[in-house]
Scaffold this active site. Sequence first.
Site, PDB file in Angstrom:
ATOM      1  N   GLU A  92       0.826  -1.204   0.000  1.00  0.00           N
ATOM      2  CA  GLU A  92       0.000   0.000   0.000  1.00  0.00           C
ATOM      3  C   GLU A  92       0.861   1.254   0.000  1.00  0.00           C
ATOM      4  OE1 GLU A  92      -2.550   0.260   3.367  1.00  0.00           O
ATOM      5  OE2 GLU A  92      -3.363  -1.730   3.057  1.00  0.00           O
ATOM      6  N   CYS A 105       3.311   8.454   1.355  1.00  0.00           N
ATOM      7  CA  CYS A 105       3.612   7.605   2.494  1.00  0.00           C
ATOM      8  C   CYS A 105       3.949   6.225   1.941  1.00  0.00           C
ATOM      9  CB  CYS A 105       2.363   7.583   3.382  1.00  0.00           C
ATOM     10  SG  CYS A 105       2.489   6.494   4.773  1.00  0.00           S
ATOM     11  N   CYS A 112       4.790  -6.814   8.505  1.00  0.00           N
ATOM     12  CA  CYS A 112       5.609  -6.148   9.527  1.00  0.00           C
ATOM     13  C   CYS A 112       5.795  -7.108  10.692  1.00  0.00           C
ATOM     14  CB  CYS A 112       4.897  -4.871   9.994  1.00  0.00           C
ATOM     15  SG  CYS A 112       5.866  -3.897  11.153  1.00  0.00           S
ATOM     16  N   CYS A 116       2.640  -4.136  16.733  1.00  0.00           N
ATOM     17  CA  CYS A 116       1.975  -3.096  17.532  1.00  0.00           C
ATOM     18  C   CYS A 116       0.472  -3.400  17.574  1.00  0.00           C
ATOM     19  CB  CYS A 116       2.214  -1.717  16.926  1.00  0.00           C
ATOM     20  SG  CYS A 116       3.958  -1.270  16.873  1.00  0.00           S
ATOM     21  N   CYS A 119      -2.223  -1.388  15.376  1.00  0.00           N
ATOM     22  CA  CYS A 119      -1.917  -1.126  13.966  1.00  0.00           C
ATOM     23  C   CYS A 119      -2.539  -2.194  13.078  1.00  0.00           C
ATOM     24  CB  CYS A 119      -0.408  -1.088  13.773  1.00  0.00           C
ATOM     25  SG  CYS A 119       0.084  -0.839  12.059  1.00  0.00           S
ATOM     26  N   CYS A 333      -2.504   2.663   8.038  1.00  0.00           N
ATOM     27  CA  CYS A 333      -1.628   1.492   7.858  1.00  0.00           C
ATOM     28  C   CYS A 333      -2.305   0.156   7.661  1.00  0.00           C
ATOM     29  CB  CYS A 333      -0.822   1.285   9.125  1.00  0.00           C
ATOM     30  SG  CYS A 333       0.606   2.228   9.243  1.00  0.00           S
TER      31      CYS A 333
HETATM   32  N1  SAH Z   1       7.006   0.950  11.688  1.00  0.00           N
HETATM   33  C1  SAH Z   1       7.141   2.359  11.632  1.00  0.00           C
HETATM   34  C2  SAH Z   1       6.430   3.030  10.478  1.00  0.00           C
HETATM   35  C3  SAH Z   1       5.069   2.541  10.102  1.00  0.00           C
HETATM   36  S1  SAH Z   1       3.725   3.011  11.128  1.00  0.00           S
HETATM   37  C4  SAH Z   1       6.707   2.959  12.949  1.00  0.00           C
HETATM   38  O1  SAH Z   1       6.252   2.248  13.805  1.00  0.00           O
HETATM   39  O2  SAH Z   1       6.880   4.152  13.128  1.00  0.00           O
HETATM   40  C5  SAH Z   1       3.526   4.726  10.868  1.00  0.00           C
HETATM   41  C6  SAH Z   1       2.887   5.451  12.022  1.00  0.00           C
HETATM   42  O3  SAH Z   1       1.479   5.154  12.122  1.00  0.00           O
HETATM   43  C7  SAH Z   1       3.493   5.094  13.351  1.00  0.00           C
HETATM   44  O4  SAH Z   1       3.663   6.248  14.114  1.00  0.00           O
HETATM   45  C8  SAH Z   1       2.438   4.185  13.949  1.00  0.00           C
HETATM   46  O5  SAH Z   1       2.548   4.099  15.328  1.00  0.00           O
HETATM   47  C9  SAH Z   1       1.171   4.862  13.465  1.00  0.00           C
HETATM   48  N2  SAH Z   1      -0.022   4.032  13.515  1.00  0.00           N
HETATM   49  C10 SAH Z   1      -0.168   2.739  13.198  1.00  0.00           C
HETATM   50  N3  SAH Z   1      -1.423   2.322  13.398  1.00  0.00           N
HETATM   51  C11 SAH Z   1      -2.111   3.388  13.842  1.00  0.00           C
HETATM   52  C12 SAH Z   1      -3.461   3.601  14.227  1.00  0.00           C
HETATM   53  N4  SAH Z   1      -4.349   2.612  14.207  1.00  0.00           N
HETATM   54  N5  SAH Z   1      -3.802   4.838  14.647  1.00  0.00           N
HETATM   55  C13 SAH Z   1      -2.906   5.840  14.660  1.00  0.00           C
HETATM   56  N6  SAH Z   1      -1.618   5.707  14.322  1.00  0.00           N
HETATM   57  C14 SAH Z   1      -1.220   4.489  13.913  1.00  0.00           C
END
Ligand code: SAH
Length: 344
Positions: A92, A105, A112, A116, A119, A333
């Site tokens: 994506e 982006c 991944c 998290c 996410c 994401c």
């Molecule tokens: N792995 C990297 C980059 C990808 S995520 C990282 O963790 O930074 C990009 C950003 O989106 C990160 O700040 C992540 O914490 C945030 N993110 C992911 N899922 C999210 C969600 N459901 N709501 C808000 N931010 C989110």
Amino acid sequence: MKKSIKNYNLDDLKEELKSINEKPFRAEQIFKWIYQDKVNSFDDMTNLSLELRKKLNDNYDLRNFKIVNKLESIDGTKKYLFDVGDEGNLIETVLMSYHHGYTICVSSQIGCKMGCKFCASTGIPFSRNLTSGEIVEQVLAIERDLNLRISNIVFMGIGEPLDNFENVMKSIQIINNPKGLNIGARHISISTSGIVPKIYELADKKLQCTLSISLHSSNNKTRSSMMPVNDAYPIKELIKACKYYIQKTNKRISFEYALAKDNNDNLDDAKELVKLLDGMLAHVNLIPINQIENGNYKKSTNENIIKFRDYLNDHGIVATIRRELGSDISAACGQLRRQHLKNK
Ligand code: SAH
């Protein structure tokens, strides 16, 4: 198997051409054709000899991504689902339109490993790293599709860029090169969940990229419950690495903080955050958390988000609330890929 021509930075391409008995300056011509003229075939590179064009056709690949799906939000945000060509692997990429230009982006991995909890990429099994050429192709594919020029790049798509360090660094060299995409390092942000040793390595490169840290909480208990990576690299070590980055690059770090109701959004959390970032060259980006399907986290109320921001601002921490773009097209994401796979 043919080698992908977009995996070479300019210096490597010069070496590669030397190795097939061609003059290194041809590399600059090829770069210009790919990244500035955006041609689709080696045959279109009309200032190269027919013999060189044949050699390129026989040994190298200039393959472009196929667009599987494209969604457009009412706010102008566009989301692409690309087929990268092997085993139907999908990635994506999101294009956002701001008054100062277009920001893309990009994804850095297929899937991944970070896990998290909030996410949408979590649950997509990790398949592989993207190559530098595939990272760059995301920019090219969208520029080609919409006939526009992208001015900013954020590594905030699917994947952990610092877990694919070499390829991400090489993609930045291609993106930066004036004969390549010619987008300066200052216009590139790398976002990480906090892989501490790689933050040191990045700092030592002294790039002028912005580093974004996905912090989301200032205490280890809450942060670990949201982000397993915190068990390996807890907050104290993370902040130490961030201070090293600032000292080496003189650049302000951007801390991402997704606010989830009753999880990390009360004033005690804000107080803790102020203490943690005290005296640092930092900016806090507050994000109303994007609720994912079957997720445990609920978005904070607007009132709470504003209170949280005001508390930070009143206590010497620059904080802004990130505008939500593309929420009508699942721009967060991993959401589009997840939907697509489910429909199949
Ligand atoms: N792995 C990297 C980059 C990808 S995520 C990282 O963790 O930074 C990009 C950003 O989106 C990160 O700040 C992540 O914490 C945030 N993110 C992911 N899922 C999210 C969600 N459901 N709501 C808000 N931010 C989110």
